[in-house]
Design a protein around this motif. Structure first.
Motif, PDB file in Angstrom:
ATOM      1  N   LEU A 394     -29.067 -44.783  32.252  1.00 24.80           N
ATOM      2  CA  LEU A 394     -30.506 -44.957  32.081  1.00 24.80           C
ATOM      3  C   LEU A 394     -31.045 -44.013  31.012  1.00 24.80           C
ATOM      4  O   LEU A 394     -31.770 -44.428  30.089  1.00 24.80           O
ATOM      5  N   SER A 395     -30.679 -42.731  31.108  1.00 26.75           N
ATOM      6  CA  SER A 395     -31.157 -41.734  30.143  1.00 26.75           C
ATOM      7  C   SER A 395     -30.647 -42.042  28.741  1.00 26.75           C
ATOM      8  O   SER A 395     -31.392 -41.933  27.754  1.00 26.75           O
ATOM      9  N   ALA A 396     -29.376 -42.450  28.631  1.00 27.71           N
ATOM     10  CA  ALA A 396     -28.808 -42.773  27.322  1.00 27.71           C
ATOM     11  C   ALA A 396     -29.509 -43.978  26.715  1.00 27.71           C
ATOM     12  O   ALA A 396     -29.800 -44.004  25.504  1.00 27.71           O
ATOM     13  N   THR A 397     -29.787 -44.986  27.531  1.00 27.62           N
ATOM     14  CA  THR A 397     -30.448 -46.198  27.032  1.00 27.62           C
ATOM     15  C   THR A 397     -31.873 -45.870  26.559  1.00 27.62           C
ATOM     16  O   THR A 397     -32.316 -46.340  25.498  1.00 27.62           O
ATOM     17  N   MET A 398     -32.583 -45.051  27.347  1.00 27.01           N
ATOM     18  CA  MET A 398     -33.947 -44.679  26.991  1.00 27.01           C
ATOM     19  C   MET A 398     -33.963 -43.882  25.679  1.00 27.01           C
ATOM     20  O   MET A 398     -34.763 -44.153  24.768  1.00 27.01           O
ATOM     21  N   GLN A 399     -33.040 -42.912  25.557  1.00 21.59           N
ATOM     22  CA  GLN A 399     -33.020 -42.088  24.350  1.00 21.59           C
ATOM     23  C   GLN A 399     -32.480 -42.865  23.149  1.00 21.59           C
ATOM     24  O   GLN A 399     -32.843 -42.583  22.010  1.00 21.59           O
ATOM     25  N   GLN A 400     -31.665 -43.861  23.415  1.00 22.36           N
ATOM     26  CA  GLN A 400     -31.216 -44.731  22.331  1.00 22.36           C
ATOM     27  C   GLN A 400     -32.422 -45.476  21.756  1.00 22.36           C
ATOM     28  O   GLN A 400     -32.551 -45.640  20.535  1.00 22.36           O
ATOM     29  N   GLY A 401     -33.318 -45.907  22.661  1.00 17.36           N
ATOM     30  CA  GLY A 401     -34.570 -46.538  22.215  1.00 17.36           C
ATOM     31  C   GLY A 401     -35.405 -45.594  21.372  1.00 17.36           C
ATOM     32  O   GLY A 401     -36.010 -45.998  20.363  1.00 17.36           O
ATOM     33  N   GLN A 402     -35.425 -44.313  21.735  1.00 15.80           N
ATOM     34  CA  GLN A 402     -36.159 -43.321  20.952  1.00 15.80           C
ATOM     35  C   GLN A 402     -35.574 -43.185  19.548  1.00 15.80           C
ATOM     36  O   GLN A 402     -36.304 -43.091  18.556  1.00 15.80           O
ATOM     37  N   ALA A 403     -34.221 -43.172  19.494  1.00  9.91           N
ATOM     38  CA  ALA A 403     -33.559 -43.057  18.193  1.00  9.91           C
ATOM     39  C   ALA A 403     -33.863 -44.273  17.320  1.00  9.91           C
ATOM     40  O   ALA A 403     -34.143 -44.136  16.107  1.00  9.91           O
ATOM     41  N   PHE A 410     -37.521 -51.352  15.150  1.00  7.73           N
ATOM     42  CA  PHE A 410     -38.395 -51.592  16.293  1.00  7.73           C
ATOM     43  C   PHE A 410     -37.871 -52.667  17.243  1.00  7.73           C
ATOM     44  O   PHE A 410     -38.064 -52.576  18.465  1.00  7.73           O
ATOM     45  N   LYS A 411     -37.223 -53.674  16.709  1.00 10.03           N
ATOM     46  CA  LYS A 411     -36.675 -54.733  17.562  1.00 10.03           C
ATOM     47  C   LYS A 411     -35.630 -54.158  18.518  1.00 10.03           C
ATOM     48  O   LYS A 411     -35.647 -54.435  19.731  1.00 10.03           O
ATOM     49  N   GLU A 412     -34.733 -53.365  17.982  1.00  3.75           N
ATOM     50  CA  GLU A 412     -33.683 -52.759  18.806  1.00  3.75           C
ATOM     51  C   GLU A 412     -34.281 -51.778  19.814  1.00  3.75           C
ATOM     52  O   GLU A 412     -33.816 -51.663  20.960  1.00  3.75           O
ATOM     53  N   ALA A 413     -35.330 -51.065  19.376  1.00  2.71           N
ATOM     54  CA  ALA A 413     -35.988 -50.113  20.267  1.00  2.71           C
ATOM     55  C   ALA A 413     -36.620 -50.839  21.455  1.00  2.71           C
ATOM     56  O   ALA A 413     -36.504 -50.393  22.615  1.00  2.71           O
ATOM     57  N   ALA A 420     -33.971 -50.383  29.808  1.00  4.23           N
ATOM     58  CA  ALA A 420     -34.204 -49.167  30.586  1.00  4.23           C
ATOM     59  C   ALA A 420     -35.186 -49.429  31.715  1.00  4.23           C
ATOM     60  O   ALA A 420     -35.026 -48.920  32.836  1.00  4.23           O
ATOM     61  N   LYS A 421     -36.231 -50.213  31.436  1.00  9.13           N
ATOM     62  CA  LYS A 421     -37.240 -50.504  32.462  1.00  9.13           C
ATOM     63  C   LYS A 421     -36.614 -51.262  33.636  1.00  9.13           C
ATOM     64  O   LYS A 421     -36.954 -51.033  34.797  1.00  9.13           O
ATOM     65  N   ARG A 422     -35.683 -52.179  33.318  1.00 12.53           N
ATOM     66  CA  ARG A 422     -35.006 -52.933  34.395  1.00 12.53           C
ATOM     67  C   ARG A 422     -34.145 -51.993  35.245  1.00 12.53           C
ATOM     68  O   ARG A 422     -33.994 -52.195  36.447  1.00 12.53           O
ATOM     69  N   MET A 423     -33.600 -51.002  34.623  1.00 13.92           N
ATOM     70  CA  MET A 423     -32.708 -50.078  35.329  1.00 13.92           C
ATOM     71  C   MET A 423     -33.483 -49.038  36.141  1.00 13.92           C
ATOM     72  O   MET A 423     -32.966 -48.527  37.140  1.00 13.92           O
ATOM     73  N   ALA A 424     -34.675 -48.704  35.705  1.00 10.61           N
ATOM     74  CA  ALA A 424     -35.442 -47.647  36.356  1.00 10.61           C
ATOM     75  C   ALA A 424     -35.791 -48.041  37.789  1.00 10.61           C
ATOM     76  O   ALA A 424     -36.263 -49.153  38.037  1.00 10.61           O
ATOM     77  N   THR A 434     -42.580 -46.595  30.083  1.00  5.95           N
ATOM     78  CA  THR A 434     -43.868 -47.150  29.645  1.00  5.95           C
ATOM     79  C   THR A 434     -44.478 -46.295  28.531  1.00  5.95           C
ATOM     80  O   THR A 434     -45.019 -46.825  27.545  1.00  5.95           O
ATOM     81  N   GLN A 435     -44.395 -44.994  28.671  1.00  9.26           N
ATOM     82  CA  GLN A 435     -44.925 -44.091  27.657  1.00  9.26           C
ATOM     83  C   GLN A 435     -44.213 -44.283  26.316  1.00  9.26           C
ATOM     84  O   GLN A 435     -44.854 -44.304  25.252  1.00  9.26           O
ATOM     85  N   TRP A 436     -42.899 -44.467  26.387  1.00  8.01           N
ATOM     86  CA  TRP A 436     -42.147 -44.672  25.151  1.00  8.01           C
ATOM     87  C   TRP A 436     -42.457 -46.050  24.541  1.00  8.01           C
ATOM     88  O   TRP A 436     -42.492 -46.207  23.316  1.00  8.01           O
ATOM     89  N   GLU A 437     -42.682 -47.030  25.378  1.00 11.79           N
ATOM     90  CA  GLU A 437     -43.074 -48.347  24.869  1.00 11.79           C
ATOM     91  C   GLU A 437     -44.435 -48.248  24.155  1.00 11.79           C
ATOM     92  O   GLU A 437     -44.651 -48.872  23.099  1.00 11.79           O
ATOM     93  N   SER A 438     -45.320 -47.447  24.720  1.00  9.94           N
ATOM     94  CA  SER A 438     -46.630 -47.242  24.088  1.00  9.94           C
ATOM     95  C   SER A 438     -46.472 -46.539  22.737  1.00  9.94           C
ATOM     96  O   SER A 438     -47.133 -46.899  21.744  1.00  9.94           O
ATOM     97  N   TYR A 439     -45.611 -45.561  22.702  1.00 12.29           N
ATOM     98  CA  TYR A 439     -45.340 -44.836  21.451  1.00 12.29           C
ATOM     99  C   TYR A 439     -44.749 -45.792  20.409  1.00 12.29           C
ATOM    100  O   TYR A 439     -45.126 -45.769  19.229  1.00 12.29           O
ATOM    101  N   LEU A 440     -43.834 -46.658  20.874  1.00 13.30           N
ATOM    102  CA  LEU A 440     -43.225 -47.641  19.987  1.00 13.30           C
ATOM    103  C   LEU A 440     -44.287 -48.573  19.409  1.00 13.30           C
ATOM    104  O   LEU A 440     -44.305 -48.847  18.193  1.00 13.30           O
ATOM    105  N   ALA A 441     -45.183 -49.030  20.250  1.00  7.14           N
ATOM    106  CA  ALA A 441     -46.245 -49.943  19.792  1.00  7.14           C
ATOM    107  C   ALA A 441     -47.120 -49.258  18.746  1.00  7.14           C
ATOM    108  O   ALA A 441     -47.505 -49.861  17.723  1.00  7.14           O
ATOM    109  N   ALA A 442     -47.439 -47.983  18.983  1.00  3.23           N
ATOM    110  CA  ALA A 442     -48.259 -47.236  18.034  1.00  3.23           C
ATOM    111  C   ALA A 442     -47.538 -47.070  16.701  1.00  3.23           C
ATOM    112  O   ALA A 442     -48.165 -47.182  15.619  1.00  3.23           O
TER     113      ALA A 442
END
Length: 452
Positions: A394-403, A410-413, A420-424, A434-442
């Motif tokens: 879960l942590s690796a998938t979330m941080q992979q999205g950050q990278a 953005f598509k891969e993110a 990650a959301k499905r796994m949480a 959700t916070q990272w998704e918001s950051y991605l949208a911004a």
């Protein structure tokens, strides 16, 4: 620690010849062979008790002389035939003892230890017909012969028999050292120490005797077997002072470690390293590097390993590469840490290590590399149903999205955050996604605005 086992070779021809050398011959009779003369000199000074012996007839002596001539020419079969013929004739015990002495010589020269033993034991059957000092000498020699054959019970039997007969003042340093060895191979370590320390003390007082390294070595091993580590330390210090060999440095460092004196152990190991004593010992080189970590000098740890790798003294295995990477990490040399840590993680398929690498890469802004490292984390823990594995994935998938976000992929993110959301499973993780998704949208919106 290796066990000490000294198999002492016995000059059996000399010992055998001693019988003939000391036996009285008819007037004008020559002593057979130079070995006999040597043995006679070697036995000089040993007090011999008077013992009445029988006469050696001239006819029997001629047969013996003929046998000796054949033996000197290495015609052993002929010599034995003559001796067997002599023994089959009428002969007194004294003559039989002399004949068996020559047979012992033949067996010895043919490397037949068992034959030599049989011959000596035959001589002892006629003990009353030979000088007592020679009888005692043969008993001791039999103890040595049985030792060379690794029949230690029989060896001890003869040695104890010898000790009961010999004048204590005539027990030499070499006798004491041999008896110490005999007790050692029988795992009688207290007795071994008793005799070896006697040998050392006597050796120190005799100008013609040199106290040997091997004597202290057997004391060292005996103390070790008895768990007497303070004594082990004391003996090692003597060895190091008098015979300063590399192994004594490392062994002394090890025993100080065993005694809980770590700083002294570290200092000795480092001193041995600086003198080049560890250059051919891979384990010790790695150990001295790790000592630097323990002493709060991780960059020295890295220098030692880098040098050892360069000189091909230490294998660049995943394990050793990991140590090098950790040294650099603790020295805050993150860029230098990445390569050895990656080699180690790849070799061991270590998911935890890949996770650590990925986080360092994120910190250094190596986002593309981090994506790959997080993917390796996911692969490493795939199929593992433990809570730890689930958290890591879960942590690796979330941080992979950050990278991916930092790379503007953005598509891969979005896909990574969706996974990650499905796994949480708990509220905290879901909120973070959700916070990272918001950051991605911004970030996507900002990028579109910059394009416009």
């Amino acid at each position: 620690m290796n066990m000490i086992k000294t198999i002492k070779s016995l000059p059996m021809a000399v010992a055998a010849a001693a019988v003939l050398a000391a036996l009285p011959m008819p007037e004008g009779t020559p002593i057979f062979g130079e070995k006999a003369a040597f043995a006679q000199r070697a036995d000089a000074g040993r007090e011999q008790k008077t013992r009445k012996v029988q006469a050696l007839s001239a006819d029997f002596h001629k047969k013996l002389q003929k046998a000796q001539e054949a033996i000197d020419l290495k015609n052993y079969a002929e010599g034995m035939e003559i001796l067997n013929d002599a023994l089959e004739r009428k002969a007194n015990d004294y003559e039989k003892a002399v004949a068996w002495q020559l047979k012992a010589q033949v067996f010895y020269e043919q490397d037949d230890v068992q034959g030599t033993i049989r011959a000596y034991e035959e001589i002892l059957r006629f003990a009353d017909s030979i000088p007592e000092a020679l009888e005692i000498g043969i008993i001791y020699n039999l103890g040595q012969l049985y030792y060379s054959e690794e029949d230690f019970d029989k060896s001890l039997e003869y040695i104890q028999r010898w000790q009961n007969r010999v004048d204590p003042t005539l027990i030499s340093v070499s006798n004491l050292q041999f008896i110490a060895n005999l007790h050692y191979v029988r795992n009688e370590f207290e007795e071994c120490l008793n005799y070896i320390y006697q040998a050392i003390e006597v050796g120190k007082t005799v100008d013609t005797v040199e106290v040997k390294e091997s004597w202290y070595s057997i004391a060292l091993s005996s103390h070790w077997e008895l768990g007497q580590y303070e004594k082990v330390r004391d003996v090692l210090e003597i060895l190091l002072i008098n015979w300063p060999k590399p192994r004594y440095w490392t062994q002394l460092a090890g025993i100080y470690q065993e005694l809980g004196q770590e700083q002294t152990s570290y200092s000795l190991t480092e001193a041995a390293y600086k003198q080049g004593f560890l250059d051919d010992n891979e384990t010790q080189l790695v150990n001295v590097a790790q000592i630097q970590l323990a002493r709060g000098a991780p960059i020295k740890c890295a220098w030692i390993l880098e040098k050892a790798f360069k000189e091909n003294r230490v294998e660049q295995s995943p394990k050793n590469e990991k140590i090098l990477g950790q040294c650099y990490m603790m020295a805050y040399e993150y860029e230098k840490a990445l390569k050895p840590l990656s080699v180690a993680a790849k070799g061991d398929e270590d998911g935890d290590l890949w996770f650590q690498i990925a986080q360092v890469q994120m910190q250094l802004g190596h986002y593309k590399d981090a994506v790959g490292s997080f993917e390796n984390v996911i692969k490493a823990f795939k199929g593992d149903k433990s809570d730890k594995a689930k958290d890591k994935i879960l942590s690796a998938t979330m941080q992979q999205g950050q990278a991916y976000t930092e790379l503007k992929q953005f598509k891969e993110a979005r896909q990574a955050f969706k996974t990650a959301k499905r796994m949480a499973t708990d509220r905290k993780d879901k909120r973070m996604v959700t916070q990272w998704e918001s950051y991605l949208a911004a970030e996507e919106a900002r990028e579109e605005m910059l394009k416009g």
